[in-house]
Design an enzyme around this catalytic site. Structure first.
Site: not given
Ligand code: CIR
Length: 262
Positions: A70, A75-76, A95, A140, A170, A257
């Protein structure tokens, strides 16, 4: 709809990351696994980067992380404010190894802070509009992550608010910004009464994933796969720029993202 106020300086830089060859092993929460055409995904991702450049942004690719399926979804891994960047601790354990490469790319561009264990927070759950920060309570992002981010942001004059996310990954799957006073939302995925002080534009109900758009100043990148919502925005005078994003959508990623905007 024209909204001339903007937060902080004009964005100048977009961090992106090459798509991993292991993308097919991505995390999936709300979607069935479907085959992803890696070459098409790469072509769409290059088109997205081209759109960023067309708005005057320099696009810098973070060092690739092919071992992380991923990793394209940068962005995460961080929340970038004008004053600091907060490195996250993603909610999916698979991740967490994505963060260090992004930390290296952000080092020197912002003072760095971190979400500390055991808290979890995904950048996709953080919507910054002016000095307001909405943080999604999601699968998350937990209460500790929200509290840590709030403390860091409030030091720099931001007001934060936790918002419940339901039915999607999200907060920014459910709501993003069209301007300093206007949000685009899917009311099935977020209770829009929690977003007080903003005018809410609803997505077309036949396009549930259409609320994830990327605003860059006066321009808004929208996924080309959601034309009815795009027409709604165009009819309101929003300067929309559709980009094909269907392959990464199969990995549950949208247009916010794939970049961190500085
Ligand atoms: C994940 O489940 O973590 C990825 N497959 C998709 C992440 C999308 N990121 C985002 O919405 N900010």
């Amino acid at each position: 709809m024209r909204d001339s106020t903007r937060r902080g300086p004009e964005p100048r830089l977009a961090l992106t990351r090459e798509i991993s060859t292991r993308l097919a092993e991505c995390e999936l929460t709300h979607l069935e696994r479907r085959p992803i055409d890696l070459e098409l995904a790469r072509a769409q991702h290059r088109g997205y980067e081209e759109a960023l450049r067309s708005f005057g942004l320099e696009v810098v690719r973070v060092d690739p992380a092919p071992e992380h399926p991923d990793s394209v979804f940068v962005e995460d891994t961080a929340v970038v404010l004008d004053e600091i960047a907060v490195l996250t601790r993603p909610g999916a354990a698979s991740r967490r190894g994505e963060v260090e490469g992004v930390a290296q790319a952000l080092d020197g561009r912002r003072p760095l802070a971190r979400i500390e264990p055991p808290a979890t927070l995904d950048g996709g759950d953080v919507l910054v509009v002016g000095r307001r920060v909405f943080v999604g309570r999601s699968e998350r992002t937990d209460a500790h992550g929200i509290a840590q981010l709030a403390e860091l942001a409030e030091r720099h004059g931001y007001t934060t608010k936790a918002v419940q996310v339901k039915g999607c990954l999200h907060l920014k799957s459910a709501v993003t910004s069209l301007g300093e006073r206007t949000l685009l939302a899917n009311p099935d995925w977020v209770d829009t009464r929690e977003l007080e002080g903003f005018e809410i534009v609803e997505i077309d109900p036949g396009e549930p994933a259409a609320a994830n758009v990327l605003r860059l100043g006066q321009n808004v990148i929208v996924p080309a796969e959601h034309p009815r919502t795009a027409s709604r925005l165009a009819a309101r005078g929003v300067s929309i720029h559709p980009v094909p994003a269907g392959e990464l959508a199969k990995a549950e990623g949208g247009v916010t993202c794939c970049s961190l905007i500085l």
